[in-house]
Every structure is written in structure tokens, then in C-alpha cells.
Design a protein around this motif. Structure first.
Motif, PDB file in Angstrom:
ATOM      1  N   GLY A   1       0.808  -1.216   0.000  1.00 25.71           N
ATOM      2  CA  GLY A   1       0.000   0.000   0.000  1.00 25.71           C
ATOM      3  C   GLY A   1       0.842   1.267   0.000  1.00 25.71           C
ATOM      4  N   ILE A   2       0.212   2.331  -0.440  1.00 25.63           N
ATOM      5  CA  ILE A   2       0.842   3.664  -0.408  1.00 25.63           C
ATOM      6  C   ILE A   2      -0.167   4.666   0.142  1.00 25.63           C
ATOM      7  N   LYS A   3       0.324   5.587   0.960  1.00 21.98           N
ATOM      8  CA  LYS A   3      -0.545   6.607   1.552  1.00 21.98           C
ATOM      9  C   LYS A   3      -0.855   7.725   0.549  1.00 21.98           C
ATOM     10  N   PRO A   4      -2.117   8.135   0.467  1.00 22.27           N
ATOM     11  CA  PRO A   4      -2.446   9.296  -0.370  1.00 22.27           C
ATOM     12  C   PRO A   4      -2.258  10.581   0.428  1.00 22.27           C
TER      13      PRO A   4
ATOM     14  N   LEU B   1       9.691   9.806  -7.033  1.00 19.14           N
ATOM     15  CA  LEU B   1      10.477   8.761  -7.689  1.00 19.14           C
ATOM     16  C   LEU B   1      10.812   7.636  -6.694  1.00 19.14           C
ATOM     17  N   GLY B   2      10.907   7.959  -5.411  1.00 19.49           N
ATOM     18  CA  GLY B   2      11.135   6.938  -4.379  1.00 19.49           C
ATOM     19  C   GLY B   2       9.970   5.960  -4.319  1.00 19.49           C
ATOM     20  N   ASN B   3       8.747   6.481  -4.342  1.00 16.82           N
ATOM     21  CA  ASN B   3       7.572   5.605  -4.354  1.00 16.82           C
ATOM     22  C   ASN B   3       7.560   4.734  -5.609  1.00 16.82           C
ATOM     23  N   TYR B   4       7.943   5.342  -6.729  1.00 16.11           N
ATOM     24  CA  TYR B   4       7.897   4.609  -7.990  1.00 16.11           C
ATOM     25  C   TYR B   4       8.918   3.469  -7.994  1.00 16.11           C
ATOM     26  N   LEU B   5      10.179   3.790  -7.698  1.00 21.75           N
ATOM     27  CA  LEU B   5      11.227   2.766  -7.783  1.00 21.75           C
ATOM     28  C   LEU B   5      11.182   1.809  -6.592  1.00 21.75           C
ATOM     29  N   GLY B   6      10.890   2.341  -5.415  1.00 21.59           N
ATOM     30  CA  GLY B   6      10.894   1.497  -4.210  1.00 21.59           C
ATOM     31  C   GLY B   6       9.655   0.629  -4.105  1.00 21.59           C
ATOM     32  N   ALA B   7       8.569   1.023  -4.765  1.00 27.93           N
ATOM     33  CA  ALA B   7       7.330   0.269  -4.596  1.00 27.93           C
ATOM     34  C   ALA B   7       6.649  -0.022  -5.943  1.00 27.93           C
ATOM     35  N   ILE B   8       6.024   0.984  -6.541  1.00 29.47           N
ATOM     36  CA  ILE B   8       5.094   0.729  -7.659  1.00 29.47           C
ATOM     37  C   ILE B   8       5.696  -0.087  -8.809  1.00 29.47           C
TER      38      ILE B   8
ATOM     39  N   PRO C   1       6.010  -6.318  -0.839  1.00 30.39           N
ATOM     40  CA  PRO C   1       7.069  -5.522  -1.457  1.00 30.39           C
ATOM     41  C   PRO C   1       7.018  -4.077  -0.977  1.00 30.39           C
ATOM     42  N   VAL C   2       8.087  -3.633  -0.365  1.00 32.85           N
ATOM     43  CA  VAL C   2       8.156  -2.262   0.175  1.00 32.85           C
ATOM     44  C   VAL C   2       9.572  -1.727   0.016  1.00 32.85           C
ATOM     45  N   GLY C   3       9.730  -0.434   0.239  1.00 30.72           N
ATOM     46  CA  GLY C   3      11.055   0.158   0.329  1.00 30.72           C
ATOM     47  C   GLY C   3      11.663  -0.155   1.684  1.00 30.72           C
ATOM     48  N   GLU C   4      12.964   0.083   1.765  1.00 33.29           N
ATOM     49  CA  GLU C   4      13.751  -0.230   2.962  1.00 33.29           C
ATOM     50  C   GLU C   4      13.135   0.343   4.252  1.00 33.29           C
ATOM     51  N   ASP C   5      12.536   1.543   4.162  1.00 31.44           N
ATOM     52  CA  ASP C   5      12.025   2.218   5.369  1.00 31.44           C
ATOM     53  C   ASP C   5      10.884   1.451   6.044  1.00 31.44           C
ATOM     54  N   GLN C   6      10.259   0.509   5.337  1.00 32.62           N
ATOM     55  CA  GLN C   6       9.111  -0.208   5.906  1.00 32.62           C
ATOM     56  C   GLN C   6       9.478  -1.567   6.499  1.00 32.62           C
ATOM     57  N   LYS C   7      10.745  -1.914   6.474  1.00 30.16           N
ATOM     58  CA  LYS C   7      11.178  -3.240   6.927  1.00 30.16           C
ATOM     59  C   LYS C   7      10.746  -3.504   8.375  1.00 30.16           C
TER      60      LYS C   7
ATOM     61  N   ALA D   1      17.135   0.339  -5.932  1.00 36.35           N
ATOM     62  CA  ALA D   1      16.597   1.636  -5.494  1.00 36.35           C
ATOM     63  C   ALA D   1      15.584   1.487  -4.362  1.00 36.35           C
ATOM     64  N   MET D   2      15.965   0.671  -3.373  1.00 34.06           N
ATOM     65  CA  MET D   2      15.068   0.445  -2.247  1.00 34.06           C
ATOM     66  C   MET D   2      15.083   1.597  -1.261  1.00 34.06           C
ATOM     67  N   ARG D   3      16.054   2.475  -1.432  1.00 35.87           N
ATOM     68  CA  ARG D   3      16.141   3.653  -0.584  1.00 35.87           C
ATOM     69  C   ARG D   3      16.655   4.809  -1.436  1.00 35.87           C
ATOM     70  N   VAL D   4      15.721   5.456  -2.127  1.00 32.41           N
ATOM     71  CA  VAL D   4      16.079   6.595  -2.977  1.00 32.41           C
ATOM     72  C   VAL D   4      16.279   7.789  -2.063  1.00 32.41           C
ATOM     73  N   MET D   5      17.413   8.477  -2.222  1.00 33.45           N
ATOM     74  CA  MET D   5      17.747   9.549  -1.283  1.00 33.45           C
ATOM     75  C   MET D   5      17.390  10.920  -1.847  1.00 33.45           C
TER      76      MET D   5
ATOM     77  N   LYS E   1      19.634  11.631   3.554  1.00 29.45           N
ATOM     78  CA  LYS E   1      18.213  11.629   3.928  1.00 29.45           C
ATOM     79  C   LYS E   1      17.382  10.982   2.836  1.00 29.45           C
ATOM     80  N   LYS E   2      16.276  10.337   3.227  1.00 28.77           N
ATOM     81  CA  LYS E   2      15.398   9.679   2.273  1.00 28.77           C
ATOM     82  C   LYS E   2      14.640  10.716   1.427  1.00 28.77           C
ATOM     83  N   MET E   3      14.446  10.417   0.151  1.00 29.05           N
ATOM     84  CA  MET E   3      13.569  11.273  -0.657  1.00 29.05           C
ATOM     85  C   MET E   3      12.138  11.054  -0.183  1.00 29.05           C
ATOM     86  N   SER E   4      11.440  12.133   0.205  1.00 30.05           N
ATOM     87  CA  SER E   4      10.075  11.932   0.691  1.00 30.05           C
ATOM     88  C   SER E   4       9.133  12.991   0.141  1.00 30.05           C
ATOM     89  N   LYS E   5       7.834  12.657   0.223  1.00 31.75           N
ATOM     90  CA  LYS E   5       6.776  13.544  -0.260  1.00 31.75           C
ATOM     91  C   LYS E   5       6.769  14.848   0.507  1.00 31.75           C
ATOM     92  N   SER E   6       7.215  14.768   1.765  1.00 24.92           N
ATOM     93  CA  SER E   6       6.981  15.880   2.678  1.00 24.92           C
ATOM     94  C   SER E   6       8.215  16.732   2.946  1.00 24.92           C
TER      95      SER E   6
HETATM   96  P1  AMP Z   1       4.622   6.153   1.572  1.00 24.92           P
HETATM   97  O1  AMP Z   1       4.809   7.259   0.605  1.00 24.92           O
HETATM   98  O2  AMP Z   1       5.299   6.419   2.873  1.00 24.92           O
HETATM   99  O3  AMP Z   1       3.207   5.703   1.713  1.00 24.92           O
HETATM  100  O4  AMP Z   1       5.433   4.913   0.963  1.00 24.92           O
HETATM  101  C1  AMP Z   1       4.880   3.980   0.076  1.00 24.92           C
HETATM  102  C2  AMP Z   1       5.924   3.002  -0.427  1.00 24.92           C
HETATM  103  O5  AMP Z   1       6.963   3.688  -1.120  1.00 24.92           O
HETATM  104  C3  AMP Z   1       6.590   2.185   0.680  1.00 24.92           C
HETATM  105  O6  AMP Z   1       6.787   0.871   0.202  1.00 24.92           O
HETATM  106  C4  AMP Z   1       7.907   2.881   0.857  1.00 24.92           C
HETATM  107  O7  AMP Z   1       8.897   2.025   1.353  1.00 24.92           O
HETATM  108  C5  AMP Z   1       8.225   3.331  -0.566  1.00 24.92           C
HETATM  109  N1  AMP Z   1       9.096   4.523  -0.549  1.00 24.92           N
HETATM  110  C6  AMP Z   1       8.757   5.767  -0.126  1.00 24.92           C
HETATM  111  N2  AMP Z   1       9.821   6.596  -0.227  1.00 24.92           N
HETATM  112  C7  AMP Z   1      10.850   5.846  -0.719  1.00 24.92           C
HETATM  113  C8  AMP Z   1      12.216   6.124  -1.055  1.00 24.92           C
HETATM  114  N3  AMP Z   1      12.741   7.330  -0.909  1.00 24.92           N
HETATM  115  N4  AMP Z   1      12.972   5.107  -1.545  1.00 24.92           N
HETATM  116  C9  AMP Z   1      12.446   3.868  -1.716  1.00 24.92           C
HETATM  117  N5  AMP Z   1      11.180   3.543  -1.421  1.00 24.92           N
HETATM  118  C10 AMP Z   1      10.382   4.513  -0.923  1.00 24.92           C
END
Ligand code: AMP
Ligand code: TRP
Length: 338
Positions: free
Chosen positions: A13-16, A22-29, A150-156, A189-193, A200-205
């Protein structure tokens, strides 16, 4: 607790909550799309109930939910192959989460690093939902008896907690009911920076839009962000060892590898000795080539919200068909009269 006794099933799952990166795309979708064709049932969810653990403007939440669903479909998640729905349409998630709130221990939640990061020094003021969130995530997964996540590293850590909850439930009630879920964290690309700070992790916020590539960025924005991405003065080395202690350089190589379906070694072999003036434009071109068709299709879908909603509604129905017997059996195990 055997894992093999359960039919293989994928859930993620992914949060809306804001735009996708690009982290969501490569790490998850991107990996979810690949898993559709690996012979397992695949269940993909827009986890709107997770999003509201921090404040979401209602109209923005509705839009973001449709946009994440559009991103899934535009990236290749096929509603004919996968179950695709939004979490709040299947009430079993909340119901199972309550039972798991009574199985999980407060001490387990206190160890969750994502909560500590998100709450910072503000632990008294954040929502109770943010604290209990990993228990809802365990319910998301176990409501479908999912074996692979299947998730990115941050969800382990959260998937490991899901195993702990499953094991404690099975142990407390002397059953072998919930499977031990495997986190699937694979690929370069399990942890896109973050593009401005490779630690630092690439994040939406993140504060600045220049730190991230959004799935909806146009070609100019992508080129500009990679051009301005922080790097070091050294050219690319000829082996991966040469990227040690160069987090920004390593990140760009990993992104290139993730986008082009190569290993980081293959990328380095092709670009050994290249300067950033050569590598960055090549990376931007590759990113545009991969993302532009997706963002174009997302925009088209977003013009037809009724179609997206219909896909989510049908997916929710399919999801309920799997979830309902699991929840009923759980209620019986717990001893609830129904
Ligand atoms: P979220 O945006 O927190 O709901 O994350 C949804 C999915 O995207 C989860 O599987 C995360 O592990 C993955 N994800 C989010 N940001 C990154 C990132 N920077 N690198 C790799 N995977 C990521
Ligand atoms: N917690 C995940 C995140 O922040 C999203 C999520 C919620 C999830 N439920 C899930 C991921 C179940 C995998 C499986 O990224």
C-alpha cells in the motif's frame, strides 16, 4: 508458524498524502507491476486510513486518493490482474486493527523508528493513530493472509512487527492462523535519497521541491532538479567501491540503475570516468523517458474521476470477498459471539 502452508499472496500500500515521488515509484510501484506476472495473487491498496494519522484536508485527501490510484494504473497495475482499492472501503482493516491493538505491546510500538522520526520531540501532541499505525498496517497485510509484502527499505521494521503480531496472536490463541509475512526489499533503489542531501530519504513531505522528483514533474523540472542535485567534484569511478562515502553520487547511480533495469555495477561500467556534465543529462533523459508516459496517462485518468472510483469500488468488492472469511474466523478464534 509455517509460511509454506499459505497460498502465496502479495499485499502492499501507499498513503495518499501529497504527491508521489520517484522513491515511491522505484521502491514500490515499479516492482508491484512486475509481481503481477509472477504467479501470485496481488492486492494493492491506497491506504487512506493511514494518511489521516496526520491532518489531511478532506478535498485534498479525495484528490490524492484518486491520484495514487491513477499512478498505479498508469504505471501498469492492471485491475484485471490485481485487486486495486482504497482501504476505507473495506471495514475489515479497522476491525482487525482493533484486535491487533490488543495483541501488540506498547513496548513494541515504542521501538518503531519511523514514529520517532515523525513525532520528533513532539510525542505528546501527535495523534494516537500515528502511534498505533503499525498495528493497522499489520491488519492490512494479515486480513488477506498476505505472504509477500514488497516495500522500500524504510518499511522493513513495520513488516517485521507484522510477523511479531501474527506470531503472538497464533501463540496466545494456540492456532496456526496468520502467516509469517516476508518483506520483499529487492533491487538497486530500495532507498532513494534526497537530491540535496544524500543521507536523507527522498520523501513527499521534504521542505524543498528541489529535493525530490515527483511522478508528475515535467521534463524541464526533472532536468533542472538533476542538474542542481548535490554531487561531489569527482568523476564516476570504475567500480562500486569508488562510490563508498559518496552518498549523493551513489544515489544517482542507483536511480539510473532502477530506471534502466540494470545493476549499479552495469551503470558504473558504462559511465566509468564520466563527469557529472555527462552523467546528469543522461540520467534526466532516462527519467523523462520513463516518467513522461506515466504522468501523461495519470493526467488523462484524473480527468475521469468516475472511472477511477469505479475501479476502486470493484476492487473493494473483490478485497472484501477475501477479507470477510478471514475476519469472521478471527472473531471466532477470539471468542466474539456473532
Ligand atoms: P509512503 O509514501 O510512505 O506511503 O510509501 C509507500 C511506499 O513507497 C513504501 O513501500 C515505501 O517504502 C516506498 N518509498 C517511499 N519513499 C521511498 C524512497 N525514498 N525510496 C524507496 N522507497 C520509498
Ligand atoms: N506504512 C506504509 C508506508 O508508510 C504504507 C502501508 C500501509 C503499507 N499499509 C501497508 C505497506 C501494508 C505495505 C503493506 O509506506
Amino acid at each position: 508458524m509455517s509460511q509454506t502452508a499459505f497460498t502465496p499472496r502479495v499485499f502492499s500500500g501507499i498513503k495518499p498524502s501529497g504527491g508521489l515521488t520517484l522513491g515511491n515509484y522505484l521502491g514500490a510501484i515499479k516492482r508491484w507491476v512486475a509481481m503481477q506476472d509472477e504467479g501470485m495473487e496481488t492486492v494493492y491498496c491506497v491506504v487512506d486510513m493511514h494518511a489521516i494519522t496526520v491532518w489531511q484536508d478532506p478535498a485534498a485527501l479525495t484528490r490524492a486518493t484518486r491520484e495514487v490510484a491513477a499512478a498505479f494504473i498508469a504505471s501498469g497495475i492492471d485491475p484485471a490482474k490485481s485487486i486495486l482499492f482504497n482501504q476505507s472501503q473495506v471495514s475489515g482493516h479497522a476491525e482487525l486493527a482493533w484486535i491487533f491493538n490488543c495483541v501488540a505491546r506498547v513496548g513494541w510500538m515504542n521501538r518503531m523508528t519511523q514514529f520517532k522520526d515523525k513525532a520528533g520531540s513532539n510525542t505528546e501532541k501527535v495523534s494516537l493513530g500515528l502511534y498505533a499505525y503499525p498495528s493497522l498496517m499489520a491488519a492490512d497485510i494479515l486480513l488477506y493472509h498476505a505472504t509477500h509484502v514488497p516495500v522500500g527499505e524504510d518499511q522493513k521494521q513495520h513488516v517485521e512487527l507484522t510477523r511479531d503480531i501474527a506470531n503472538k496472536f497464533n501463540h496466545d490463541f494456540k492456532v496456526d492462523f496468520f502467516p509469517e509475512t516476508i518483506p520483499v526489499i529487492e533491487g538497486p533503489a530500495m532507498r532513494v535519497m534526497n537530491l540535496r542531501d544524500g543521507t536523507k530519504k527522498m520523501s513527499k513531505s521534504g521542505e524543498s521541491d528541489m529535493e525530490r522528483i515527483n511522478m508528475t514533474d515535467d521534463a524541464d523540472a526533472i532536468a533542472k532538479k538533476f542538474k542542481k542535485a548535490r554531487t561531489d567534484p569527482e568523476p564516476l569511478p570504475s567500480d562500486l567501491e569508488g562510490l563508498k562515502d559518496r552518498p549523493e553520487a551513489r544515489n544517482l547511480v542507483d536511480i539510473y540503475a532502477g530506471l534502466s533495469d540494470q545493476t549499479p555495477q552495469q551503470v558504473i561500467a558504462e559511465y566509468a570516468g564520466a563527469g557529472w556534465g555527462r552523467f546528469k543529462p543522461a540520467l534526466a533523459e532516462l527519467a523523462v523517458e520513463k516518467l513522461a508516459p506515466i504522468s501523461g496517462e495519470m493526467a488523462r485518468l484524473m480527468d475521469q474521476p468516475g472511472e477511477i472510483d469505479a475501479v476502486l469500488r470493484r476492487g473493494a468488492e473483490q478485497a472484501r470477498n477475501i477479507a470477510e472469511p478471514v475476519l469472521k474466523k478471527t472473531y471466532d478464534i477470539v471468542g466474539f459471539v456473532r
